[in-house]
Design an enzyme around this catalytic site. Structure first.
Site, short mmCIF file in Angstrom:
data_model
loop_
_atom_site.label_atom_id
_atom_site.label_comp_id
_atom_site.label_asym_id
_atom_site.label_seq_id
_atom_site.Cartn_x
_atom_site.Cartn_y
_atom_site.Cartn_z
CG PHE A 144 2.14 37.21 -44.30
CD1 PHE A 144 1.76 36.17 -43.41
CD2 PHE A 144 3.04 36.92 -43.67
CE1 PHE A 144 2.83 35.34 -42.95
CE2 PHE A 144 3.96 36.56 -43.64
CZ PHE A 144 3.64 35.64 -43.08
N GLY A 145 -0.59 40.38 -41.56
CA GLY A 145 -0.26 41.63 -40.31
C GLY A 145 0.75 40.78 -39.68
CB ILE A 147 -3.25 37.70 -37.37
CG1 ILE A 147 -3.58 38.73 -35.84
CG2 ILE A 147 -4.08 36.38 -37.31
CD1 ILE A 147 -5.22 38.84 -36.08
NE ARG A 167 -2.90 47.32 -47.92
CZ ARG A 167 -3.47 48.06 -47.19
NH1 ARG A 167 -3.38 49.09 -47.53
NH2 ARG A 167 -2.82 48.06 -45.81
CB ILE A 221 -10.05 33.53 -37.27
CG1 ILE A 221 -8.25 33.63 -38.38
CG2 ILE A 221 -9.30 32.41 -37.21
CD1 ILE A 221 -7.12 34.91 -38.35
CB ALA A 222 -11.06 37.71 -41.82
NE ARG A 223 -14.46 42.79 -37.69
CZ ARG A 223 -13.94 42.23 -36.66
NH1 ARG A 223 -12.73 40.75 -36.34
NH2 ARG A 223 -13.36 44.08 -36.23
CD GLU A 252 -19.12 38.08 -36.16
OE1 GLU A 252 -19.17 38.85 -35.54
OE2 GLU A 252 -18.19 36.79 -36.66
CG HIS A 271 -16.46 37.98 -34.04
ND1 HIS A 271 -17.12 38.73 -34.63
CD2 HIS A 271 -15.18 38.13 -33.37
CE1 HIS A 271 -16.16 39.69 -34.47
NE2 HIS A 271 -14.50 38.75 -33.93
CB ILE A 272 -14.67 33.28 -28.77
CG1 ILE A 272 -14.47 32.05 -29.80
CG2 ILE A 272 -15.97 33.58 -28.42
CD1 ILE A 272 -13.30 31.33 -29.81
#
Length: 305
Positions: A144-145, A147, A167, A221-223, A252, A271-272
């Site tokens: 929850f940063g 983005i 965190r 939409i992270a990694r 990727e 990854h766009i």
């Protein structure tokens, strides 16, 4: 003059800013180790996705900063950089709107099977089941940063209940902070928006999928590393979750034989998420400013090591 190595195609705003601050800018594809080792006198690097660790760092004696062109920094060995006195930075928030919009798009595409329905036009139907709406649903956001908070904001018009995990406690516009267990068990949509670290790698595994609703939609939409991909494939095939929207996968660029690309309940993009005109300029300028700060012996705003 001090030298900055950038990648081909970097935003012109970043180049202009570096030159305005009396820095020499050199560019290459950053696709091979030699692209870096051919510039051993570089004082700074604005880096895309190539892996940087000891074998490269050991030969860049002038290097002071690696500025990641984006939020993720899993392609840089932070300990190796620290041991060489190299600052590593990223650009949190600079691409938040673009990535958050992509997350909402994936919720719709994976939740309603729009892509699979479109394929029926050309006779390539993947035979999806009926999809579900976002409106009125519980949405879990893990990470929850900037983005994650932007996703919360964009979902305001959908009358959702947000369960957010981070965190540190933060204000949640459309809901509240929650534990991972609550998110796994209660969410209709789960969005992954956190970095790939040793602690988060494969955090979404077989055990976690068994906790989710059978109707849950997972959006990443992270990694790719955050999800145990074989476990995801099994969960989708066995009906443990309904569908997935993925902007990232483990390997990727995604290969054509990745089974996720052929599944009737998966929507994948390459990854766009941050690929917009506005985000590209914003991230580039943010990275360039970090380079200038460090080379001027000032404290960077977003150091990660």
């Amino acid at each position: 003059m001090k030298k900055v190595l950038v990648f081909d195609g970097i935003a012109q705003k970043a180049i202009d800013y570096l030159k305005e601050n009396n820095l020499t800018v050199v560019s290459n594809k950053q696709s091979r180790d030699s692209d870096f080792l051919d510039n051993q006198d570089a004082d700074a690097i604005i880096l895309m996705m190539h892996q940087i660790a000891e074998p490269i760092l050991n030969q860049l004696n002038n290097l002071k900063i690696i500025a990641r062109y984006g939020v993720g920094y899993d392609n840089v060995n932070l300990e190796d950089a620290k041991s060489h006195g190299v600052v590593v930075t990223n650009t949190p928030g600079a691409n938040a709107t673009a990535v958050a919009e992509t997350a909402v798009m994936h919720m719709l595409m994976a939740g309603r099977y729009f892509y699979q329905e479109r394929q029926s036009i050309t006779g390539e139907s993947l035979k999806p089941q009926k999809g579900q709406e976002i409106t009125g649903k519980t949405v879990g956001i893990i990470g929850f940063g900037a983005i994650g908070q932007k996703i919360d904001e964009l979902l305001s018009g959908f009358n959702v209940n947000i369960l957010a995990y981070a965190r540190h406690a933060k204000t949640v516009r459309n809901g509240r902070m929650a534990s991972l267990e609550e998110i796994y068990k209660q969410s209709d949509f789960i969005i992954l928006a956190l970095p790939a670290t040793p602690e988060t790698t494969h955090m979404i595994d077989e055990t976690v999928f068994k906790k989710m609703k059978n109707t849950a939609v997972l959006v990443n939409i992270a990694r790719g590393a955050v999800i145990d991909e074989p476990a995801l494939i099994n969960a989708l095939q066995d009906g443990e979750i309904a569908s997935a929207g993925l902007d990232v996968v483990t390997e990727e660029p995604a290969t054509k034989d990745n089974p996720l690309l052929k599944m009737p309940n998966v929507f994948v993009t390459p990854h766009i998420a941050a690929k917009s005109i506005e985000a590209f300029d914003s991230v580039g300028l943010a990275a360039a400013k970090e380079v200038v700060r460090v080379l001027n012996n000032e404290k960077p705003l977003n150091q990660v090591n």
